[in-house]
Design an enzyme around this catalytic site. Structure first.
Site, PDB file in Angstrom:
ATOM      1  N   ARG A   1      31.706  31.420  78.849  1.00  0.00           N
ATOM      2  CA  ARG A   1      32.528  30.502  78.045  1.00  0.00           C
ATOM      3  C   ARG A   1      33.101  31.234  76.849  1.00  0.00           C
ATOM      4  O   ARG A   1      32.567  32.264  76.429  1.00  0.00           O
ATOM      5  CB  ARG A   1      31.606  29.418  77.441  1.00  0.00           C
TER       6      ARG A   1
ATOM      7  N   GLY B   1      26.342  27.116  75.178  1.00  0.00           N
ATOM      8  CA  GLY B   1      26.133  26.562  76.516  1.00  0.00           C
ATOM      9  C   GLY B   1      26.572  25.116  76.665  1.00  0.00           C
ATOM     10  O   GLY B   1      27.319  24.582  75.828  1.00  0.00           O
TER      11      GLY B   1
ATOM     12  N   GLY C   1      24.229   6.132  88.670  1.00  0.00           N
ATOM     13  CA  GLY C   1      22.977   6.744  88.233  1.00  0.00           C
ATOM     14  C   GLY C   1      22.551   6.227  86.873  1.00  0.00           C
ATOM     15  O   GLY C   1      23.272   6.382  85.888  1.00  0.00           O
ATOM     16  N   ALA C   2      21.368   5.581  86.833  1.00  0.00           N
ATOM     17  CA  ALA C   2      20.849   5.043  85.566  1.00  0.00           C
ATOM     18  C   ALA C   2      19.881   6.019  84.922  1.00  0.00           C
ATOM     19  O   ALA C   2      18.789   5.655  84.493  1.00  0.00           O
ATOM     20  CB  ALA C   2      20.175   3.699  85.806  1.00  0.00           C
ATOM     21  N   GLY C   3      20.284   7.286  84.881  1.00  0.00           N
ATOM     22  CA  GLY C   3      19.479   8.300  84.190  1.00  0.00           C
ATOM     23  C   GLY C   3      19.954   8.418  82.751  1.00  0.00           C
ATOM     24  O   GLY C   3      20.700   7.571  82.245  1.00  0.00           O
TER      25      GLY C   3
ATOM     26  N   VAL D   1      25.255   4.525  96.334  1.00  0.00           N
ATOM     27  CA  VAL D   1      26.714   4.687  96.339  1.00  0.00           C
ATOM     28  C   VAL D   1      27.110   5.508  97.567  1.00  0.00           C
ATOM     29  O   VAL D   1      26.512   6.536  97.873  1.00  0.00           O
ATOM     30  CB  VAL D   1      27.185   5.352  95.033  1.00  0.00           C
TER      31      VAL D   1
ATOM     32  N   ALA E   1      17.098  20.755  76.810  1.00  0.00           N
ATOM     33  CA  ALA E   1      17.437  21.886  75.951  1.00  0.00           C
ATOM     34  C   ALA E   1      16.193  22.456  75.267  1.00  0.00           C
ATOM     35  O   ALA E   1      16.013  23.667  75.191  1.00  0.00           O
ATOM     36  CB  ALA E   1      18.463  21.452  74.908  1.00  0.00           C
TER      37      ALA E   1
ATOM     38  N   HIS F   1       4.674   3.582  53.316  1.00  0.00           N
ATOM     39  CA  HIS F   1       5.229   2.247  53.517  1.00  0.00           C
ATOM     40  C   HIS F   1       6.462   2.093  52.637  1.00  0.00           C
ATOM     41  O   HIS F   1       6.413   2.462  51.457  1.00  0.00           O
ATOM     42  CB  HIS F   1       4.192   1.192  53.143  1.00  0.00           C
TER      43      HIS F   1
HETATM   44  P1  NAI Z   1      18.901  11.864  86.134  1.00  0.00           P
HETATM   45  O1  NAI Z   1      18.213  12.669  87.154  1.00  0.00           O
HETATM   46  O2  NAI Z   1      18.236  11.574  84.841  1.00  0.00           O
HETATM   47  O3  NAI Z   1      19.335  10.462  86.766  1.00  0.00           O
HETATM   48  C1  NAI Z   1      20.142  10.370  87.918  1.00  0.00           C
HETATM   49  C2  NAI Z   1      20.022   8.990  88.511  1.00  0.00           C
HETATM   50  O4  NAI Z   1      20.982   8.855  89.569  1.00  0.00           O
HETATM   51  C3  NAI Z   1      18.662   8.698  89.117  1.00  0.00           C
HETATM   52  O5  NAI Z   1      18.176   7.505  88.574  1.00  0.00           O
HETATM   53  C4  NAI Z   1      18.970   8.579  90.620  1.00  0.00           C
HETATM   54  O6  NAI Z   1      18.111   7.675  91.261  1.00  0.00           O
HETATM   55  C5  NAI Z   1      20.419   8.087  90.611  1.00  0.00           C
HETATM   56  N1  NAI Z   1      21.162   8.331  91.867  1.00  0.00           N
HETATM   57  C6  NAI Z   1      21.179   9.458  92.618  1.00  0.00           C
HETATM   58  N2  NAI Z   1      21.958   9.289  93.692  1.00  0.00           N
HETATM   59  C7  NAI Z   1      22.482   8.038  93.643  1.00  0.00           C
HETATM   60  C8  NAI Z   1      23.365   7.274  94.478  1.00  0.00           C
HETATM   61  N3  NAI Z   1      23.899   7.752  95.593  1.00  0.00           N
HETATM   62  N4  NAI Z   1      23.683   5.999  94.118  1.00  0.00           N
HETATM   63  C9  NAI Z   1      23.150   5.482  92.978  1.00  0.00           C
HETATM   64  N5  NAI Z   1      22.312   6.170  92.160  1.00  0.00           N
HETATM   65  C10 NAI Z   1      21.974   7.429  92.474  1.00  0.00           C
HETATM   66  O7  NAI Z   1      20.302  12.629  85.915  1.00  0.00           O
HETATM   67  P2  NAI Z   1      21.395  12.608  84.774  1.00  0.00           P
HETATM   68  O8  NAI Z   1      21.354  11.367  83.961  1.00  0.00           O
HETATM   69  O9  NAI Z   1      22.647  12.981  85.473  1.00  0.00           O
HETATM   70  O10 NAI Z   1      20.939  13.795  83.830  1.00  0.00           O
HETATM   71  C11 NAI Z   1      20.857  15.125  84.324  1.00  0.00           C
HETATM   72  C12 NAI Z   1      19.841  15.924  83.558  1.00  0.00           C
HETATM   73  O11 NAI Z   1      20.265  16.136  82.231  1.00  0.00           O
HETATM   74  C13 NAI Z   1      18.506  15.228  83.524  1.00  0.00           C
HETATM   75  O12 NAI Z   1      17.510  16.160  83.804  1.00  0.00           O
HETATM   76  C14 NAI Z   1      18.411  14.742  82.109  1.00  0.00           C
HETATM   77  O13 NAI Z   1      17.071  14.733  81.658  1.00  0.00           O
HETATM   78  C15 NAI Z   1      19.244  15.772  81.339  1.00  0.00           C
HETATM   79  N6  NAI Z   1      19.793  15.145  80.148  1.00  0.00           N
HETATM   80  C16 NAI Z   1      18.971  14.889  79.097  1.00  0.00           C
HETATM   81  C17 NAI Z   1      19.441  14.247  77.988  1.00  0.00           C
HETATM   82  C18 NAI Z   1      18.499  13.944  76.887  1.00  0.00           C
HETATM   83  O14 NAI Z   1      17.406  14.480  76.880  1.00  0.00           O
HETATM   84  N7  NAI Z   1      18.842  13.076  75.955  1.00  0.00           N
HETATM   85  C19 NAI Z   1      20.832  13.825  77.868  1.00  0.00           C
HETATM   86  C20 NAI Z   1      21.586  14.101  79.041  1.00  0.00           C
HETATM   87  C21 NAI Z   1      21.073  14.757  80.126  1.00  0.00           C
END
Ligand code: NAI
Length: 462
Positions: free
Chosen positions: A35, A40, A176-178, A233, A317, A441
């Site tokens: 980059r 990163g 994806g509800a991650g 999906v 990170a 407090h």
């Molecule tokens: P994730 O692995 O946390 O969540 C992905 C979600 O997508 C899962 O719940 C999974 O079941 C769902 N999924 C997969 N295939 C699917 C489908 N076909 N249809 C519907 N749902 C589906 O991944 P995410 O949110 O993309 O994050 C990636 C990485 O980056 C993770 O390891 C996360 O911990 C990290 N990250 C951390 C952050 C933080 O610590 N604040 C912020 C952003 C990312």
């Protein structure tokens, strides 16, 4: 040919921290980065810009929902999208320049370009060859999209495109509800976008303590999120800049679709190692694409190491940073170490969600006898004063020894509160140790102490 003690490939949190620590320990260090800027994914298109967007939109939410209650009357601010983007970029630039300064200060050489490892101890960038006693793969990860979905970073975006949308979409489907889906979904929900999250599993945030995840979903629903759980999906069709997301409900295989202005694909990330020449070198890889390493970050090739998202473990990170520091020490002949049992995880929504150690589900599965100390932020005067009384602290401790096994917080500043529990766990503390520690407090941190008290004779304010 330039020669170094260590060449680190990748200037993300894993790589740049490794480089700085190695230089501090007396090694001659170079970092190769493709980059144009250092830092990163995290600094350029991840943690940092998303936090700027979360801060800006949280401020808007406060103005719209809470200012009048406090006697601050007047028109709510309107959104100048270009200025919000400029603010975000300024935050990013400040941070990436900061790493540049730290490199200069620590005499770390920055080599610009994409690296490939041509032989053990040898790295090529463009036409130049460089050699080093130690080479570190710190190349991070990239979004893992789904088959049947073409990302164009305009209508169908990953987290990278979600940070630079040309305008605020009226509707967004998040796949994806991650963590990424919920953080970026929060940004747009607060800007007025109708956000629908489609998740394969039956709960949001896989791996999170179940009770916290349930409450988190309830709070986000109150904030306007719609959730379709247990839905796989199948694909996304884009016509004239509009998307149609088709999915199948897992319980009965019935199909349905959703129309949206924008689709955020947030279905996880995968190790980014393409172009490094690892296959030709014979580097052992894991089935899911990460570099295989031993407990000291060493690959099967002498002098070649890997850390961060490119190896197993949570893609965080700070996990990468800790591995970077530990590896620098190992390369300098010291004993570097990472305690994987105490790595916090934070979701920067509002309220924040934070956790460390075991979840209740994990303790049950392990057949471990444990006790739970819980305290709601409703009993915390400071949280109530600032409209942040939703959520709770849940502390898990061993039933016999009282040793803290985990902590899960949903509530104000959860991402900062969690660290007193991290320190306590590093010292092998008991819940009583926390409970007997005086907490100022009125602070949010009193809720952590109250949860610790709840593991013993009981909380005071609940
Ligand atoms: P994730 O692995 O946390 O969540 C992905 C979600 O997508 C899962 O719940 C999974 O079941 C769902 N999924 C997969 N295939 C699917 C489908 N076909 N249809 C519907 N749902 C589906 O991944 P995410 O949110 O993309 O994050 C990636 C990485 O980056 C993770 O390891 C996360 O911990 C990290 N990250 C951390 C952050 C933080 O610590 N604040 C912020 C952003 C990312």
């Amino acid at each position: 040919m330039a020669s170094f003690d260590a060449i680190i490939i990748g200037a993300g949190p894993g790589g740049y921290v490794c480089a700085i620590r190695a230089a501090q320990l007396g090694l001659k260090v170079a970092v190769i980065e493709g980059r144009d800027t250092l830092g990163g994914t995290c600094l350029n298109v991840g943690c940092i810009p998303s936090k700027a967007m979360l801060h800006a939109t949280h401020s808007l939410h406060e103005a719209e929902h809470n200012f009048a209650k406090m006697g601050l009357k007047g028109k709510s601010p309107s959104v100048d999208w270009d200025q919000m983007q400029a603010y975000k970029q300024e935050v990013v630039d400040g941070n990436t320049k900061g790493i540049e300064f730290l490199f200069k200060k620590n005499k770390v050489t920055w080599i610009k370009g994409w690296a490939s490892i041509t032989a053990p101890g040898q790295v090529k960038v463009g036409d130049d060859l460089h050699e080093a006693k130690n080479i570190v793969i710190a190349t991070g990860s990239e979004p893992a999209t789904l088959p049947g979905i073409a990302v164009d970073e305009e209508t169908v975006v990953t987290s990278t495109g979600a940070l630079t949308l040309k305008k605020i979409p009226k509707s967004m489907v998040v796949i994806g509800a991650g963590v990424i889906g919920l953080e970026m979904g929060s940004v747009y929900a607060r800007l007025g976008t109708e956000v629908t999250v489609v998740e394969y599993l039956d709960a949001i945030t896989p791996g999170m303590d179940g009770e916290v995840a349930k409450n988190f979903q309830r709070i986000l629903t109150k904030q306007g999120f719609k959730f379709i759980l247990g839905a796989a999906v199948q694909g996304v069709d884009v016509k004239n800049g509009k998307a149609k997301v088709s999915y199948k409900l897992r319980k009965d295989d019935s199909g349905a679709s959703l129309d949206a202005d924008c689709v955020l694909v947030a279905t996880g990330r995968k190790a980014f190692t393409a172009g490094l020449g690892l296959e030709a070198l014979g580097v052992e890889m894991l089935p899911r694409g990460q570099v295989k390493t031993d407990a000291h970050f060493a690959t099967n090739i002498k002098g070649l190491y890997a850390i961060g998202d490119a190896v197993v473990g949570p893609m965080l990170a700070h996990k990468a940073e800790d591995e970077g520091m530990a590896l620098a020490e190992i390369m300098a002949g010291k004993a570097g170490h990472v305690n994987y049992g105490v790595i916090p995880g934070v979701v920067y929504t509002s309220p924040e969600v934070a956790s460390v150690g075991a979840t209740e589900e994990q303790l049950k599965e392990a057949g471990r006898a444990y006790k739970v100390g819980k305290f709601p932020f409703m009993g915390n005067a400071r949280a109530k004063a600032v409209f942040q009384a939703e959520g709770f602290v849940k502390l898990l401790a061993d039933a016999t020894t009282d040793r803290i096994l985990g902590c899960h917080i949903i509530g104000p500043a959860a991402g900062d509160l969690i660290h007193e529990v991290c320190v306590a766990m590093e010292f092998g503390a008991s819940a009583q140790d926390l409970a007997l520690t005086c907490h100022a407090h009125p602070t949010y941190s009193e809720a952590v102490r109250e949860a610790a008290l709840a593991c013993g004779d009981g909380a005071i304010h609940a």
